[in-house]
Design an enzyme around this catalytic site. Sequence first.
Site, mmCIF file in Angstrom:
data_model
loop_
_atom_site.group_PDB
_atom_site.id
_atom_site.type_symbol
_atom_site.label_atom_id
_atom_site.label_comp_id
_atom_site.label_asym_id
_atom_site.label_seq_id
_atom_site.Cartn_x
_atom_site.Cartn_y
_atom_site.Cartn_z
ATOM 1 N N HIS A 131 13.617 12.168 3.466
ATOM 2 C CA HIS A 131 13.216 12.094 1.471
ATOM 3 C C HIS A 131 11.986 11.144 0.629
ATOM 4 O O HIS A 131 11.981 10.816 1.773
ATOM 5 C CB HIS A 131 14.986 11.825 1.128
ATOM 6 C CG HIS A 131 14.619 12.383 -0.426
ATOM 7 N ND1 HIS A 131 14.671 11.403 -1.338
ATOM 8 C CD2 HIS A 131 15.505 13.288 -1.106
ATOM 9 C CE1 HIS A 131 14.647 12.090 -2.664
ATOM 10 N NE2 HIS A 131 15.426 12.553 -2.525
ATOM 11 N N GLN A 211 23.156 12.864 2.877
ATOM 12 C CA GLN A 211 23.481 13.751 3.684
ATOM 13 C C GLN A 211 25.079 13.719 4.823
ATOM 14 O O GLN A 211 25.245 14.513 4.553
ATOM 15 C CB GLN A 211 22.493 14.678 4.030
ATOM 16 C CG GLN A 211 21.825 14.214 2.732
ATOM 17 C CD GLN A 211 22.466 15.701 1.790
ATOM 18 O OE1 GLN A 211 23.368 15.732 1.234
ATOM 19 N NE2 GLN A 211 21.462 15.073 0.215
HETATM 20 C C1 PLP Z 1 18.271 12.601 2.593
HETATM 21 C C2 PLP Z 1 18.535 11.817 1.058
HETATM 22 N N1 PLP Z 1 18.151 10.917 0.163
HETATM 23 C C3 PLP Z 1 17.963 10.237 -0.091
HETATM 24 C C4 PLP Z 1 18.703 10.646 -1.448
HETATM 25 C C5 PLP Z 1 18.043 9.859 -2.736
HETATM 26 O O1 PLP Z 1 19.364 9.722 -3.193
HETATM 27 P P1 PLP Z 1 20.105 9.050 -5.581
HETATM 28 O O2 PLP Z 1 19.092 9.724 -5.903
HETATM 29 O O3 PLP Z 1 21.405 9.350 -4.501
HETATM 30 O O4 PLP Z 1 19.656 7.631 -4.837
HETATM 31 C C6 PLP Z 1 18.578 12.070 -1.363
HETATM 32 C C7 PLP Z 1 19.287 12.647 -2.756
HETATM 33 O O5 PLP Z 1 18.990 14.022 -2.793
HETATM 34 C C8 PLP Z 1 18.783 12.211 0.022
HETATM 35 O O6 PLP Z 1 19.138 13.723 -0.083
#
Ligand code: PLP
Length: 414
Positions: A131, A211
């Site tokens: 991500h 996830q």
């Molecule tokens: C694999 C992964 N990492 C990080 C994030 C970021 O999470 P957050 O926006 O809750 O900080 C997400 C959100 O979709 C994610 O799916």
Amino acid sequence: MTSSTTILPSLDIEKIRKEFPILHQQVNSRDLVYFDNAATSQKPLNVINALIGYYQGYNANIHRGIHTLAEKATKAYEETRHTAKTFINASSEQEIIFTRGVTESINLVASSYGKAFIQAGDEIIVSGLEHHSNIVPWQFIVEEKKAVLKVIPVTDEGELDIEAFKSLLTSKTKIVSVNHASNSLGTINPIKEIIKLAHQAGAVVLIDGAQAGAHLEIDVQDLNCDFYCLSSHKMYGPTGTGLLYGKKELLEKMPPYHGGGEMIKEVSFEKTTYNDLPYKFEAGTPNIGDVIAYKYAMDFILQLGRENIAAHEHDLLTYATERISNLKGIKRVGTAKNKVGVLSFTVDGIHHFDIGQMLDARGVAVRTGHHCTQPLMDRYGIEGTVRASFAVYNTKKEVDQLMEGLERVINFMK
Ligand SMILES: Cc1ncc(COP(=O)(O)O)c(C=O)c1O
């Protein structure tokens, strides 16, 4: 997909669904089917009631107050830390730091650990499945310190190429940061092996568990990871909170991330000393109500049992995968052997946004686009996918509604 052969007690999904008021509504004159759980999951009544209970009954600032409401709020806030310790099997509550979620947790480590321990020429390894929030914070520190960012390649199936990872590791590797499960494809990564290999090379390892939190067992001691990050809102809890787990000996060596109240021991204009863990990393008034409610989300998962949740979601994924294989022009993106309940696909000749909109018109909420993983989309030469992601309250009947909708979209657009 996981191939568990253990017979597990099946969950009473209809009973579970009753705990989620939001699910019982019509959207565009159809029963809502909520398949956007990887973006954020819905919240059960116990979480909603915990929030209401705090604001109606004992809203107060924590830690410094001696009055009854402040003590009650502090106790409830710290109970979440206790539950979180159990949830991930940390060895101490001092290793649990509340943050706004995975994004902030990764930024905290990249900034604090990065500032203190990354030198020019050092290497940081992420993977092609990450991500953006597990890429960009590292790019900040790479730029600041003149370090090097390396990337573990992804196979056609959507798995990490572990042989390639081995060849990326050098004596200069300082940090390896990968996700437990991919939000775009659902791939469950072999993180235990990755952690072991990284440690052999002398690197520390951060695991992005965004996830995994609602779907997989997490045992940070067994994994032996150095950092592990969770977002509450992806695990039936409120938005705006989550946590960073860090090994105590590392957190103790790291400089504070934010400065302000709560994170200090003594302040003078000449010298400031910092608070003990975990408060050293919790500057300012935290998101008290949401942290308190987060406990109820973790309890919800623990009570159902993560093995049971995984088995149910695995069933849904198997069923959805079989059904979608019978549709014309579908290309699944991400066919790894081990997956959480994520079905990502493209449809020949139809833009993913159009599919998303037409499914919404039939009450089905899916996500479309690059899912904040643009480098991964580039890897497959696509702009984005349609993604259906499952939670414990989803049913095969809902998968049928998705498939019927998809069939209609495909027939209509051809
Ligand atoms: C694999 C992964 N990492 C990080 C994030 C970021 O999470 P957050 O926006 O809750 O900080 C997400 C959100 O979709 C994610 O799916």
